[in-house]
Scaffold this motif. Sequence first.
Motif, PDB file in Angstrom:
ATOM      1  N   ASP A 185       1.048  -1.274  -0.017  1.00  0.00           N
ATOM      2  CA  ASP A 185      -0.113  -0.165  -0.074  1.00  0.00           C
ATOM      3  C   ASP A 185       0.920   1.167   0.128  1.00  0.00           C
ATOM      4  O   ASP A 185       1.791   1.666   1.170  1.00  0.00           O
ATOM      5  CB  ASP A 185      -0.805   0.009   1.199  1.00  0.00           C
ATOM      6  N   LYS A 197      -3.585   7.337  -1.638  1.00  0.00           N
ATOM      7  CA  LYS A 197      -3.119   6.062  -1.309  1.00  0.00           C
ATOM      8  C   LYS A 197      -3.409   4.943  -2.607  1.00  0.00           C
ATOM      9  O   LYS A 197      -4.581   4.916  -3.030  1.00  0.00           O
ATOM     10  CB  LYS A 197      -3.766   5.548  -0.050  1.00  0.00           C
ATOM     11  N   GLU A 199      -3.675   1.067  -3.375  1.00  0.00           N
ATOM     12  CA  GLU A 199      -3.759  -0.018  -2.318  1.00  0.00           C
ATOM     13  C   GLU A 199      -3.439  -1.307  -3.236  1.00  0.00           C
ATOM     14  O   GLU A 199      -3.711  -1.501  -4.274  1.00  0.00           O
ATOM     15  CB  GLU A 199      -5.334  -0.087  -1.628  1.00  0.00           C
ATOM     16  N   ASN A 200      -2.550  -2.441  -2.325  1.00  0.00           N
ATOM     17  CA  ASN A 200      -2.606  -3.772  -3.099  1.00  0.00           C
ATOM     18  C   ASN A 200      -1.597  -3.463  -4.274  1.00  0.00           C
ATOM     19  O   ASN A 200      -1.918  -3.866  -5.254  1.00  0.00           O
ATOM     20  CB  ASN A 200      -3.751  -4.445  -3.327  1.00  0.00           C
TER      21      ASN A 200
END
Length: 569
Positions: A185, A197, A199-200
Amino acid sequence: MKFCKNIKAVTVAFSAAFMALLAGCSDSHVAGNSAETGSPELAGIFVLDNGSPAAHARVQCVPSDFNIISADRAERSLPQAFETETDENGNYEFDSIPSGRFSIEAFHEKSGQMFLKQNLANEQGEPLALHDTLRHSGSVKLLVPGAFRENQGGDAIVVGTTIHRRISVQNGKIEVDSLPADSLDIVIYMDKLFPVKFENVSVQPDETTVWGDSVIYSFTAPLALPERENPKAENSASGDSVRVVTDIPLALVLDSSVCDLDSLDHLVGRWEAFRISHSAAKKQLPIAEPQLQNGKMMFWVRLDSLNTADEIELTFNTAKDPAYAFDVFPTNRSYSLVYHFDSGLSLLEDSAEKGYFEGSAETATGLDCGGGVLGNGMHLGADDVVTVKNSAGKDSTRKVNLTFDDDGYFCFSLWLQLESLDKEQLIFKKAEEYALRYVPKQGFVVDFYHEAMQSVAEDVSKTAEDSSYKISWVSGADGINAGEWVYVAFSRRAFEQVLFYVNDRQIVSEAEKSDWARSVKERANFQLGGFTGNIDELSIGACFHDESWTLTTYLNQHPENRWPSLSAR
């Protein structure tokens, strides 16, 4: 002891070394009481990807809330107890580890290989064993929000790790290099903007991957018409009337109830539209660049044919570069002028809209944009006038004109919201060629002027039928209310066939012919104005739109219960 029993087999070459590290363990030791027994809370072996020991690699235990660019300088470094180094055989151990959740990082400087394990838990002080293989680092390219400037600098971090990289925006992307192979992240900080951000983000060794390549949003809209709009449903096996409509521009609207528009606005990719038939056949449709305003994203799509058993699919794919059509309002359907008013008198980048007739406002106060039936509309006062430049007469250099022959085709449609209905108001006119007016008790009146040929006008033996005259079509006042949006659509095929609609009501009335003193038309520019209220979605062209086309457009643009309705797939 549980710590000894939980150790799994590792590479045979290092099994002996690992067992030697744990030689102090015995079943008589109390789990987690390392301070009293001398047993480590965390221990293990790291090897390189070629099987050799990861000797003298830096190893760190990092609390899950650690932020390496924290505003508090004292919080930017780890306690000494949370850092160590492997020995010649790749062994490491910690006598103290963070409470709660934490990550383990390892970096072998000589080989450049790295390791990251996130979301480990120190539960009830029980010792842990962790051994693994270090791998080469990777990098990712992140598609960044439009608010980030080209060459703008910033920072990329992974919260809960010591990963901190200086970055910059290049060609709409940020490359973050030297990342451990893992699912991360990543948080981006740019100037005073809020952190973004990602994510993943999957990082692979030795590879640069573009986050978002496989990010696809998909929405569908059934083309089945609302039941109340299907007068032939009782005669249809499908329960729906099939209308013959081709090449019709449809507006598709996404709002926050369907998807997170803020997230979409931060991504770069391509929107595409398809018609999906009941047999699953797929045909791509022309789509214009979307417009985001007032918490909604709107798309114009040209539907090749309307089959109410089919559906429209709208997709967004970050793996593709943006590309849009220039024939959503095609001139081959005789769209001579199209105003959406979403950006005032600025026209959307569509070939039929941008290429020919730009508006020029003549007003002391300035025209206001406000809520329209789709995006924004245009508010005009009684003295405000918009003049469409270069529209006085026919121009052979243009594909389309705003001058229409008596023996040709003519159509227009628009949405109108009049503040009051107590006086006559001019909506638009083109000198003594044609006009749309509102008249109390009569409703909307369409005027069209017939110009006699000069030879006819000079020949007194010719009848009045051959002379110059004005012909008018009157809608009546039903369905027209002050302060409410009303749809007005008119089409004619010479004087042989006329279709006149107010909202979804077809006007059935005889045309009224009256004297016109002039014998030659005044060639002047098209003008919009002479009323107080709002206008939206004005189009004028040289074609005949039948009942199906007109009602389909009305349903599509209606400000409430709009058809077709998009939903996430």
